[in-house]
Motif scaffolding. Structure first.
Motif, PDB file in Angstrom:
ATOM      1  N   THR A 124      46.431  30.761  43.649  1.00 49.14           N
ATOM      2  CA  THR A 124      46.833  31.204  44.988  1.00 49.14           C
ATOM      3  C   THR A 124      46.588  30.121  46.028  1.00 49.14           C
ATOM      4  N   ALA A 125      45.607  29.227  45.776  1.00 52.28           N
ATOM      5  CA  ALA A 125      45.397  28.109  46.695  1.00 52.28           C
ATOM      6  C   ALA A 125      46.626  27.207  46.711  1.00 52.28           C
ATOM      7  N   VAL A 126      47.183  26.953  45.526  1.00 57.77           N
ATOM      8  CA  VAL A 126      48.408  26.150  45.444  1.00 57.77           C
ATOM      9  C   VAL A 126      49.557  26.863  46.143  1.00 57.77           C
ATOM     10  N   ALA A 127      49.661  28.178  45.893  1.00 57.96           N
ATOM     11  CA  ALA A 127      50.732  28.953  46.538  1.00 57.96           C
ATOM     12  C   ALA A 127      50.601  28.904  48.052  1.00 57.96           C
ATOM     13  N   GLY A 128      49.345  29.039  48.540  1.00 59.80           N
ATOM     14  CA  GLY A 128      49.134  29.001  49.978  1.00 59.80           C
ATOM     15  C   GLY A 128      49.508  27.670  50.574  1.00 59.80           C
ATOM     16  N   TRP A 129      49.099  26.580  49.926  1.00 55.21           N
ATOM     17  CA  TRP A 129      49.404  25.257  50.470  1.00 55.21           C
ATOM     18  C   TRP A 129      50.851  24.849  50.264  1.00 55.21           C
ATOM     19  N   LEU A 130      51.593  25.577  49.429  1.00 57.57           N
ATOM     20  CA  LEU A 130      53.043  25.394  49.376  1.00 57.57           C
ATOM     21  C   LEU A 130      53.725  26.187  50.489  1.00 57.57           C
ATOM     22  N   LEU A 131      53.151  27.336  50.824  1.00 52.45           N
ATOM     23  CA  LEU A 131      53.732  28.152  51.893  1.00 52.45           C
ATOM     24  C   LEU A 131      53.551  27.521  53.266  1.00 52.45           C
ATOM     25  N   ILE A 132      52.402  26.903  53.495  1.00 48.44           N
ATOM     26  CA  ILE A 132      52.110  26.339  54.817  1.00 48.44           C
ATOM     27  C   ILE A 132      53.157  25.301  55.231  1.00 48.44           C
ATOM     28  N   PRO A 133      53.471  24.287  54.394  1.00 49.87           N
ATOM     29  CA  PRO A 133      54.533  23.355  54.806  1.00 49.87           C
ATOM     30  C   PRO A 133      55.906  24.015  54.922  1.00 49.87           C
ATOM     31  N   VAL A 134      56.123  25.092  54.166  1.00 52.09           N
ATOM     32  CA  VAL A 134      57.385  25.823  54.318  1.00 52.09           C
ATOM     33  C   VAL A 134      57.496  26.370  55.742  1.00 52.09           C
ATOM     34  N   PHE A 135      56.385  26.951  56.260  1.00 49.74           N
ATOM     35  CA  PHE A 135      56.400  27.452  57.631  1.00 49.74           C
ATOM     36  C   PHE A 135      56.548  26.306  58.628  1.00 49.74           C
ATOM     37  N   VAL A 136      55.896  25.186  58.363  1.00 51.90           N
ATOM     38  CA  VAL A 136      56.000  24.036  59.271  1.00 51.90           C
ATOM     39  C   VAL A 136      57.431  23.513  59.301  1.00 51.90           C
ATOM     40  N   LEU A 137      58.023  23.345  58.125  1.00 47.73           N
ATOM     41  CA  LEU A 137      59.397  22.850  58.051  1.00 47.73           C
ATOM     42  C   LEU A 137      60.370  23.835  58.678  1.00 47.73           C
ATOM     43  N   ALA A 138      60.122  25.126  58.499  1.00 48.91           N
ATOM     44  CA  ALA A 138      60.983  26.137  59.121  1.00 48.91           C
ATOM     45  C   ALA A 138      60.907  26.043  60.642  1.00 48.91           C
TER      46      ALA A 138
END
Length: 576
Positions: A302-316
């Motif tokens: 889930t740490a990997v999932a979270g740190w993949l989601l964070i840049p997704v929000f930044v890029l969005a």
């Protein structure tokens, strides 16, 4: 319908839906820190002490010294205490004071939460957001079950109050004419700071608006876009924040940071990713909510999932701004900025907490509805999307009402929490105190105090705090004291003595002196009750030598000795 009529009706509907979602909280009791925040808070209970609310820690009359400067929250409790006292019946025979009803306080919490929802609505209005988005995002925000810890729990009021003032301050900065926007946003920001420390993110949200919003159309279709004058509000916010920080680090600093070793940065970064993933999950699937969240048992991936989601929000956010979808960019940026202080990257006293999402969820709910509007707002799909969204609102109201039941009383709160986190020392201890002091269920109290000792022992073995390195925590010492009392009351002196002996061996300091003093008194009573008067006298003299305040308890010892002399020793044998 004119814009003014829509705003009035929408605000009234937001209030109605909020009161509906939290209607089953009104009969709930005072729980947890409500005692130190309201019932035992001498300044809150004395209107003449109103100025003292601005000079003390919010939990000045609680157990231990905190560093929570929230005078506006205490001021609201003072006002509602006056109202509750005026509405309460006269004290019954034998009572010295009125019994304060929590009803007024629960209504107050719901209204502050509704005001936060109206603040979100006003902020969206200031940025020219379409009517369906404004109303739906506000409704999704106020009915989300993640807010129950901040709304159903009376002492959680700091979040709704600070959230309402932050949202309204942003709305004023973005909508009022130049000059007035700086004054009103500055005043509202100062009010937010006097409610909760998390309001310090306001200048950063305002800076985000200055960078991202650009030219914003007014709600009227024929109005030309205009650039909001935000330089003055930013300057005022900076001054307010500087003054607040200077005071909080000097005359309004009530306690030093707790002695604790922060996890290494690499661990905090991993946990921040885990927490982010869990927060996103709870937004879409708010099940199993409770107040003692940890990351124990959460899979490492889930740490990997979270740190993949964070840049997704930044890029969005970047994509939305580049595509001139400024409202969406601001909403996403709002979510990220409000999340960063509670991410765990900066040391906190817990890895995550549901009420910490109070401000971030404002941006998330707004962004979610903006995305739906972007894809469906001008197509026939908008009608089934609207229907699905309002079904979701109804489902969230149901989930919120169900979660509210957990907060009916201390017992229901702690029992519900232990179902989700049975290894919480704090909750086991609080439930033991509830059973011992409020419900008089000694068997239940014994069970949970013994669980506290088991958990502390496991913690010490895991951290190597054994032998000479062993330390005793206040909750652990009080669990020993309570177990000693319980066994003494059940005429099991040997078991009681074993707990008192443990406390007798503990080094006395400022934090535990009262606990150790109480243990000496209870131990002396136990020895006197079984006829060991000489040992009782020697024990008392030992305690008085270690804790001078015990000398004031000499009369209690004399009464215990007299009672033992008159009645003779108890049938049970002496302590071993």
């Amino acid at each position: 319908m004119t814009e003014k009529q829509f705003r009035i009706l929408a605000a009234a509907f937001i209030v109605f839906v909020t009161l509906l979602a939290y209607a089953n909280t009104y009969p709930n009791e005072f729980v947890w820190d409500d005692a130190s925040s309201i019932l035992l808070h001498e300044d809150v209970q004395q209107p003449s002490h109103v100025l003292q609310l601005f000079t003390k820690d919010q939990h000045a009359y609680g157990r231990g010294q905190g560093n929570f400067y929230r005078p506006f929250v205490s001021l609201s409790f003072m006002a509602e205490s006056i109202l509750a006292r005026a509405a309460a019946p006269a004290p019954a025979a034998g009572q010295t004071q009125q019994v304060l009803s929590p009803f007024v306080f629960h209504i107050g919490n719901a209204l502050w939460h509704a005001l936060a929802g109206i603040g979100v609505f006003a902020l969206m209005t200031a940025l020219g957001t379409p009517r369906p988005v404004r109303l739906l995002a506000s409704l999704l925000y106020v009915v989300h079950p993640l807010h129950t810890e901040a709304v159903t729990y009376i002492s959680g009021r700091a979040d709704p109050m600070a959230g309402a003032f932050v949202a309204l301050a942003l709305a004023c900065a973005l909508s009022l004419p130049k000059g007035k926007n700086a004054i009103w946003s500055g005043l509202l920001f100062a009010a937010a700071l006097l409610c909760k420390e998390s309001a310090t993110i306001f200048p950063f949200l305002l800076l985000l608006a200055a960078l991202v919003v650009g030219r914003v159309p007014k709600p009227k279709d024929d109005a030309a876009p205009e650039r909001r004058p935000l330089l003055a509000p930013l300057a005022v916010a900076g001054v307010v924040l500087g003054v607040y920080a200077a005071l909080r680090f000097t005359v309004l600093k009530f306690a030093d940071a707790q002695e604790s070793v922060s996890p290494p940065l690499t661990q905090r970064i991993a946990e921040a990713g885990q927490a982010f993933a869990m927060y996103v999950k709870l937004i879409f699937a708010p099940a199993g909510l409770h107040m003692e969240r940890t990351l124990e048992g959460v899979p490492g991936w889930t740490a990997v999932a979270g740190w993949l989601l964070i840049p997704v929000f930044v890029l969005a956010t970047v994509w939305a701004h580049a595509g001139k979808r400024h409202r969406l960019a601001f909403a996403l940026g709002f979510f990220l900025i409000a999340w960063l202080p509670i991410s765990g990257i900066f040391p906190l006293n817990a890895p995550m907490a549901e009420h910490w999402m109070y401000l971030p969820l404002m941006g998330f709910a707004w962004a979610l509805v903006e995305v739906a509007w972007m894809f469906c707002g001008a197509t026939p799909l908008r009608y089934p999307v609207y229907a699905a969204a309002y079904i979701a609102v109804i489902a969230l109201i149901t989930a919120t009402a169900q979660r509210n039941y957990d907060w009916r009383s201390n017992e229901s709160l702690y029992v519900a929490t232990l179902k989700e986190n049975p290894n919480s020392i704090r909750v086991n201890y609080n439930l033991g105190v509830t059973y011992e002091d409020l419900i008089e269920n000694s068997s239940g109290a014994r069970r949970h105090f013994e669980r506290v000792l088991e958990l502390y022992q496991a913690r010490k073995e895991a951290t190597g705090e054994v032998g000479d390195k062993a330390r005793y925590y206040d909750d652990e010492l009080e669990a020993h004291l309570s177990l000693g009392r319980i066994f003494a009351a059940k005429e099991l002196p040997a078991q009681a003595a074993s707990h008192f002996e443990t406390l007798r061996r503990v080094a006395v300091n400022d934090s535990n002196s009262m606990i150790i003093a109480s243990a000496y008194i209870e131990y002396v009573k136990l020895l006197a009750a079984v006829g060991q008067l000489t040992e009782a006298q020697q024990l008392f003299e030992e305690g008085a030598g270690r804790i001078p305040a015990l000398k004031q308890q000499q009369e209690q010892l004399e009464r215990a000795r007299q009672a033992a002399t008159q009645t003779g020793p108890a049938p049970a044998g002496p302590p071993s």
